[in-house]
Write an enzyme that holds these catalytic residues in place. Structure first.
Site, PDB file in Angstrom:
ATOM      1  N   ARG A   1       9.928  -5.000   3.722  1.00  0.00           N
ATOM      2  CA  ARG A   1       9.819  -3.586   3.320  1.00  0.00           C
ATOM      3  C   ARG A   1      11.166  -2.862   3.321  1.00  0.00           C
ATOM      4  O   ARG A   1      11.230  -1.646   3.508  1.00  0.00           O
ATOM      5  CB  ARG A   1       8.837  -2.817   4.218  1.00  0.00           C
ATOM      6  CG  ARG A   1       7.382  -3.175   3.967  1.00  0.00           C
ATOM      7  CD  ARG A   1       6.457  -2.157   4.607  1.00  0.00           C
ATOM      8  NE  ARG A   1       5.068  -2.538   4.424  1.00  0.00           N
ATOM      9  CZ  ARG A   1       4.338  -2.261   3.339  1.00  0.00           C
ATOM     10  NH1 ARG A   1       4.869  -1.567   2.353  1.00  0.00           N
ATOM     11  NH2 ARG A   1       3.090  -2.655   3.263  1.00  0.00           N
TER      12      ARG A   1
ATOM     13  N   ARG B   1       9.985   3.392   1.668  1.00  0.00           N
ATOM     14  CA  ARG B   1       9.947   4.769   2.146  1.00  0.00           C
ATOM     15  C   ARG B   1      10.971   5.146   3.199  1.00  0.00           C
ATOM     16  O   ARG B   1      11.128   6.324   3.505  1.00  0.00           O
ATOM     17  CB  ARG B   1       8.541   5.081   2.667  1.00  0.00           C
ATOM     18  CG  ARG B   1       7.519   5.204   1.546  1.00  0.00           C
ATOM     19  CD  ARG B   1       6.133   5.429   2.113  1.00  0.00           C
ATOM     20  NE  ARG B   1       5.703   4.263   2.871  1.00  0.00           N
ATOM     21  CZ  ARG B   1       4.697   4.266   3.747  1.00  0.00           C
ATOM     22  NH1 ARG B   1       4.042   5.400   3.985  1.00  0.00           N
ATOM     23  NH2 ARG B   1       4.354   3.166   4.383  1.00  0.00           N
TER      24      ARG B   1
ATOM     25  N   ARG C   1      10.980   7.756  -6.742  1.00  0.00           N
ATOM     26  CA  ARG C   1       9.521   7.600  -6.788  1.00  0.00           C
ATOM     27  C   ARG C   1       8.795   8.929  -6.981  1.00  0.00           C
ATOM     28  O   ARG C   1       7.585   8.941  -7.263  1.00  0.00           O
ATOM     29  CB  ARG C   1       9.031   6.982  -5.464  1.00  0.00           C
ATOM     30  CG  ARG C   1       8.728   5.484  -5.447  1.00  0.00           C
ATOM     31  CD  ARG C   1       7.487   5.088  -6.220  1.00  0.00           C
ATOM     32  NE  ARG C   1       6.299   5.854  -5.889  1.00  0.00           N
ATOM     33  CZ  ARG C   1       5.523   5.662  -4.838  1.00  0.00           C
ATOM     34  NH1 ARG C   1       5.805   4.704  -3.979  1.00  0.00           N
ATOM     35  NH2 ARG C   1       4.464   6.420  -4.632  1.00  0.00           N
TER      36      ARG C   1
ATOM     37  N   ASP D   1       3.625  -4.721  -4.657  1.00  0.00           N
ATOM     38  CA  ASP D   1       2.630  -4.553  -3.600  1.00  0.00           C
ATOM     39  C   ASP D   1       1.682  -5.734  -3.702  1.00  0.00           C
ATOM     40  O   ASP D   1       1.471  -6.273  -4.792  1.00  0.00           O
ATOM     41  CB  ASP D   1       1.856  -3.248  -3.783  1.00  0.00           C
ATOM     42  CG  ASP D   1       0.899  -3.016  -2.622  1.00  0.00           C
ATOM     43  OD1 ASP D   1       1.301  -2.376  -1.638  1.00  0.00           O
ATOM     44  OD2 ASP D   1      -0.249  -3.512  -2.686  1.00  0.00           O
TER      45      ASP D   1
ATOM     46  N   TYR E   1      -9.051  -7.113   1.793  1.00  0.00           N
ATOM     47  CA  TYR E   1      -9.093  -5.824   1.091  1.00  0.00           C
ATOM     48  C   TYR E   1     -10.240  -5.780   0.082  1.00  0.00           C
ATOM     49  O   TYR E   1     -10.942  -4.777  -0.041  1.00  0.00           O
ATOM     50  CB  TYR E   1      -7.771  -5.544   0.375  1.00  0.00           C
ATOM     51  CG  TYR E   1      -6.647  -5.171   1.319  1.00  0.00           C
ATOM     52  CD1 TYR E   1      -6.674  -3.959   2.011  1.00  0.00           C
ATOM     53  CD2 TYR E   1      -5.567  -6.005   1.527  1.00  0.00           C
ATOM     54  CE1 TYR E   1      -5.656  -3.610   2.887  1.00  0.00           C
ATOM     55  CE2 TYR E   1      -4.538  -5.669   2.406  1.00  0.00           C
ATOM     56  CZ  TYR E   1      -4.589  -4.470   3.079  1.00  0.00           C
ATOM     57  OH  TYR E   1      -3.585  -4.123   3.950  1.00  0.00           O
TER      58      TYR E   1
END
Lengths: 357, 357
Positions: free
Chosen positions: A40, A44, A53, A89, A164
């Protein structure tokens, strides 16, 4: 098949990144310094990421080649890490084959209509390169920009994707997932096998476009007892690794809380086993056995501590890694959004300096 | 000090539950059958619980002795388990000393004003028996009702309590908690030491009122690397166990995902080490070493599978436990709200029948 083998008919010329410290460490060859990247690392924690973004939903951002290229390059420029990791992702290939899912900020992937019956499997069609043309395009741009810095492709592993799809979103207990695994093992096996095909095809696209390594994220496999992992999950993950074996690129396998599974996750077909911070790297090497490199494993939350603590804890990781056949330095899990990016830059430099010879 | 020692001046007459299979197993003595209880057996999986709790907030329900008694007895009546576990919540002692916190349905404990500085420690005053008079009252009623069935007292361990107090609520990363632990180890040590006093006092109240065993829940300790656990957490948990050692009641120690910590969690002063489903009980026994009983460890989600799968997985647990010095059967984590209570009743009976001799 060793990482130096190539499928017949493939070009035998190695990529320009062939002798990079990262790829050398993955191949367990001598390195000028321990290579560093961060799970990652693109995302962010970086203000420049938040800026580009702005106003663009997560999954849409993954389909814009210029944006993907920029975001993937940002941490390489900033931190001087030894590898780029493709910005994407784990649900991107599922979205690409037409599943109705989205990533909700602060929640995670949410699936509108979960997979819970045999009839639902029909919605999981094969993935073709045309479904993800933006990946091929972005990786073409990226490898041109990256030069000798290798690009790591990535995908979510069948178990984590299945969790998921079955739960309909993130879960703490995986109760529906395991209910299917225990209660209808044939349906479960068919589901993860289908996901293995999709995942394998998605990684193949990335490698054919120029990724010089891949990481399979089985983020939540640590929720499983070893016997259940071996029986219900490992065959599907092994199928993914088999799919890309002919390309000879290093294959990394990682999940969090997988101390009991490290041997099996290596045996599934990984060249490099990722380790979280709960097991020291020397102990991890004993569990994994010979012939594999290891990746890890600083507790990410150490980055919130003062620099001298970060350096002390980093030295402990490097000391535990001293006897390894190959070591790629990483955190034991992903970069957190609230982390100070400067701490990551300093950490990269510290590992490079400390291990240079 | 062995579990048979008693503090000087204490009554030496053993409780009527002294020869119950549960207490015998904790003391590693021969048993007529393997005793069974379930973490969170009292609670949301039972319709009779939902009925009596209707309209009463969680933390308020913990302060009503009649209600606590009824809720604690419900699973004993229904499942015929071998022990009752006192109905409470790990934040009850913190609420009792006046902290502003609540349990939000679907979220968990939420702390209005988190503990983040040395000045905040002043809010953590000592707990006295008068702060929790309802506990003494409820346990008096409970032991009268329970007869030979032992009552397990319980409390949250200092690390887990600290994590809620520092984060302000549940966390997946414990980043603020670990930031304090790594960044200000003196403040951290003082915080967990103070929590050890509160927790020890709370368990003491329960034992003096008649609880014949205790379980210390360090639910989230599995987020820690062993070296960090040993340095930053174990001393506080050991202090809790020391506080109640003179009473001679068995002390159980449990956290989820603690495979790497089992030895340390035993050495902290436990007579019984709880094990989640990720490590088989025979392997757990090797890690813990001699002189301890083990508790566990069926994956709770197995309960969602058909009966024959539950029985197969239960046999695997019992087979792995065959060589143990003492075994208390339990799930590897708490009962989930969506579980069919009948499956738990059947499981209890299956373990009893299967292990009877």
């Amino acid at each position: 098949m060793s990482v130096n083998d190539r499928p017949s008919g493939q070009p035998t010329k190695p990529p320009v990144s062939h002798n990079s410290p990262f790829l050398r460490a993955c191949r367990r060859e001598p390195v000028p310094h321990t290579p560093v990247w961060f799970m990652r690392q693109a995302g962010r924690s970086l203000p420049e990421y938040l800026k580009v973004r702005e106003g663009i939903p997560m999954l849409e951002s993954c389909t814009r080649p210029e944006l993907v290229t920029e975001i993937t390059l940002q941490p390489v420029r900033r931190h001087k890490v030894d590898a780029a990791v493709y910005y994407s992702d784990i649900v991107v290939p599922l979205k690409a084959i037409g599943l109705d899912l989205d990533i909700k900020p602060g929640v995670g992937p949410v699936v509108a209509d979960p997979i819970r019956s045999r009839a639902d499997l029909d919605r999981l069609r094969d993935l073709t390169p045309d479904d993800v043309g933006y990946v091929t395009e972005a990786i073409g741009m990226l490898t041109a920009e990256l030069g000798e810095t290798p690009l790591i492709g990535f995908a979510g592993a069948p178990f984590t994707l299945a969790s998921y799809l079955i739960e309909g979103g993130p879960s703490r207990t995986y109760e529906r997932t395991k209910a299917m695994m225990y209660g209808d093992p044939e349906l479960w096996a068919d589901l993860v096998d289908r996901l293995a095909d999709i995942t394998g095809a998605f990684l193949k696209v990335q490698v054919e476009a120029g990724a010089s390594a891949v990481q399979l994220f089985d983020s939540w496999a640590g929720a499983l007892a070893p016997a259940d992992y071996e029986r219900h999950v490992m065959p599907a993950s092994a199928k993914v690794f088999d799919t890309i074996a002919p390309y000879g690129v290093p294959r990394i396998h990682f999940g969090v809380g997988t101390g009991e599974l490290l041997k099996l996750m290596g045996d599934a077909g990984a060249d490099v086993v990722g380790v979280d911070w709960r097991v020291s790297l020397d102990e991890a090497a004993r569990r994994v056995g010979p012939g594999k490199a290891l990746q890890g494993n600083l507790d990410p939350t150490v980055l919130y501590a003062p620099t001298e603590v970060v350096e002390e804890k980093t030295r402990e990781v490097l000391e535990a890694a001293a006897g390894l056949e190959g070591h790629v330095f990483n955190l034991g899990h992903g970069v957190l959004p609230t982390m100070d990016p400067d701490a990551l830059t300093r950490l990269t430099e510290y590992v490079h300096t400390r291990t240079a010879h």
